[in-house]
Design an enzyme around this catalytic site. Structure first.
Site, PDB file in Angstrom:
ATOM      1  N   GLY A  43      -9.039  -1.976  44.538  1.00 59.06           N
ATOM      2  CA  GLY A  43      -9.947  -1.836  43.387  1.00 59.06           C
ATOM      3  C   GLY A  43     -11.426  -1.897  43.713  1.00 59.06           C
ATOM      4  O   GLY A  43     -12.247  -1.326  42.997  1.00 59.06           O
ATOM      5  N   ASP A 102      -9.980 -11.958  36.632  1.00 58.99           N
ATOM      6  CA  ASP A 102      -9.291 -12.033  35.348  1.00 58.99           C
ATOM      7  C   ASP A 102      -8.779 -13.470  35.195  1.00 58.99           C
ATOM      8  O   ASP A 102      -9.555 -14.368  34.851  1.00 58.99           O
ATOM      9  CB  ASP A 102      -8.168 -10.978  35.416  1.00 58.99           C
ATOM     10  CG  ASP A 102      -7.450 -10.749  34.107  1.00 58.99           C
ATOM     11  OD1 ASP A 102      -7.257 -11.711  33.365  1.00 58.99           O
ATOM     12  OD2 ASP A 102      -7.066  -9.606  33.835  1.00 58.99           O
ATOM     13  N   LYS A 130     -13.762 -10.815  33.454  1.00 55.97           N
ATOM     14  CA  LYS A 130     -13.084 -10.995  32.157  1.00 55.97           C
ATOM     15  C   LYS A 130     -12.953 -12.494  31.935  1.00 55.97           C
ATOM     16  O   LYS A 130     -11.883 -13.076  32.069  1.00 55.97           O
ATOM     17  CB  LYS A 130     -11.690 -10.360  32.204  1.00 55.97           C
ATOM     18  CG  LYS A 130     -11.618  -8.922  31.800  1.00 55.97           C
ATOM     19  CD  LYS A 130     -10.162  -8.519  31.584  1.00 55.97           C
ATOM     20  CE  LYS A 130     -10.057  -7.026  31.365  1.00 55.97           C
ATOM     21  NZ  LYS A 130      -8.666  -6.580  31.221  1.00 55.97           N
TER      22      LYS A 130
HETATM   23  C1  PRP Z   1      -6.841  -6.770  40.481  1.00 58.53           C
HETATM   24  C2  PRP Z   1      -8.196  -7.160  41.039  1.00 58.53           C
HETATM   25  C3  PRP Z   1      -7.962  -8.548  41.534  1.00 58.53           C
HETATM   26  C4  PRP Z   1      -6.955  -9.100  40.558  1.00 58.53           C
HETATM   27  C5  PRP Z   1      -7.653  -9.932  39.543  1.00 58.53           C
HETATM   28  O1  PRP Z   1      -6.067  -6.293  41.526  1.00 58.53           O
HETATM   29  O2  PRP Z   1      -8.609  -6.296  42.071  1.00 58.53           O
HETATM   30  O3  PRP Z   1      -7.448  -8.553  42.861  1.00 58.53           O
HETATM   31  O4  PRP Z   1      -6.316  -7.980  39.926  1.00 58.53           O
HETATM   32  O5  PRP Z   1      -6.763 -10.574  38.689  1.00 58.53           O
HETATM   33  P1  PRP Z   1      -6.611 -12.145  38.588  1.00 58.53           P
HETATM   34  O6  PRP Z   1      -7.979 -12.747  38.472  1.00 58.53           O
HETATM   35  O7  PRP Z   1      -5.797 -12.322  37.323  1.00 58.53           O
HETATM   36  O8  PRP Z   1      -5.859 -12.641  39.808  1.00 58.53           O
HETATM   37  P2  PRP Z   1      -4.767  -5.376  41.352  1.00 58.53           P
HETATM   38  O9  PRP Z   1      -3.548  -6.237  41.528  1.00 58.53           O
HETATM   39  O10 PRP Z   1      -4.862  -4.583  40.077  1.00 58.53           O
HETATM   40  O11 PRP Z   1      -4.833  -4.424  42.644  1.00 58.53           O
HETATM   41  P3  PRP Z   1      -5.865  -3.247  43.033  1.00 58.53           P
HETATM   42  O12 PRP Z   1      -7.157  -3.899  43.447  1.00 58.53           O
HETATM   43  O13 PRP Z   1      -5.201  -2.556  44.202  1.00 58.53           O
HETATM   44  O14 PRP Z   1      -6.035  -2.334  41.843  1.00 58.53           O
END
Ligand code: PRP
Length: 179
Positions: A43, A102, A130
């Site tokens: 991401g 998040d 968030k």
């Molecule tokens: C997303 C983002 C963080 C995580 C945040 O990754 O990049 O790593 O979620 O969420 P949290 O604070 O609830 O732990 P994702 O799993 O969507 O993978 P990506 O980066 O490959 O899209």
């Protein structure tokens, strides 16, 4: 605007201006140092690419890939390491670059894992916060934007691996993910 977007939350111009402000702060805070800038795949890639090009301090680059696993849409607190850093971070100043915080589980776990390797420092830079969704007590050291609890895509963020290449951050239409 992409037809799966309900509206644009952050334009290219808004993002660029704010990324410059954060880069300015990093340039000042890390003056005289050579931090290791760690991008968390996937991401963060777009934000990472823009941010490092605005840094005028010397930097070294590395990447990690992690995924949370367990049930539900909120991360479970368990982290699976898919790709670790290439190099030792002992004594290094580490800057973690993430697209979004998040629940906070991912960054809390990552910070703990990295601290066990005895770096000089670990700071966290996020594009989006968030904040209302936080479960774990962790705050980023640098954050570009606080956002509401909406489904955001673009500028690296995906839904089902799509939309990462959009140059702005949009809100995904609910009918796309409720199908
Ligand atoms: C997303 C983002 C963080 C995580 C945040 O990754 O990049 O790593 O979620 O969420 P949290 O604070 O609830 O732990 P994702 O799993 O969507 O993978 P990506 O980066 O490959 O899209």
């Amino acid at each position: 605007m992409h037809h799966d977007c309900e509206r644009i939350l952050l334009t290219q111009e808004q993002i660029e201006n704010r990324v410059q402000e954060i880069a300015d702060r990093l340039n000042a805070d890390y003056a005289g140092k050579t931090p290791l800038v760690v991008g968390i795949l996937k991401g963060s890639i777009v934000f990472y690419g823009d941010l490092i090009r605005k840094l005028d301090i010397p930097v070294e680059l590395d990447f990690m890939a992690v995924s949370s696993y367990g049930s539900g849409t909120v991360s479970s607190g368990m982290l699976k390491m898919k790709k670790d850093l290439d190099r030792d971070i002992k004594g290094r100043d580490v800057i973690i670059v993430e697209d979004i915080i998040d629940s906070g589980y991912t960054l809390a776990k990552l910070k703990k894992i990295l601290y066990e390797r005895q770096p000089a420092s670990v700071k966290i830079v996020v594009l989006l916060d968030k904040f209302e969704r936080r479960v774990v007590a962790i705050e980023p050291d640098y954050s570009c934007f606080d956002i509401e609890d909406e489904f955001v895509i673009g500028y690296g963020l995906d839904y089902d691996e799509k939309y990462r290449n959009l140059p702005y951050i949009g809100i995904l239409k609910p009918e796309v993910y409720s199908k």
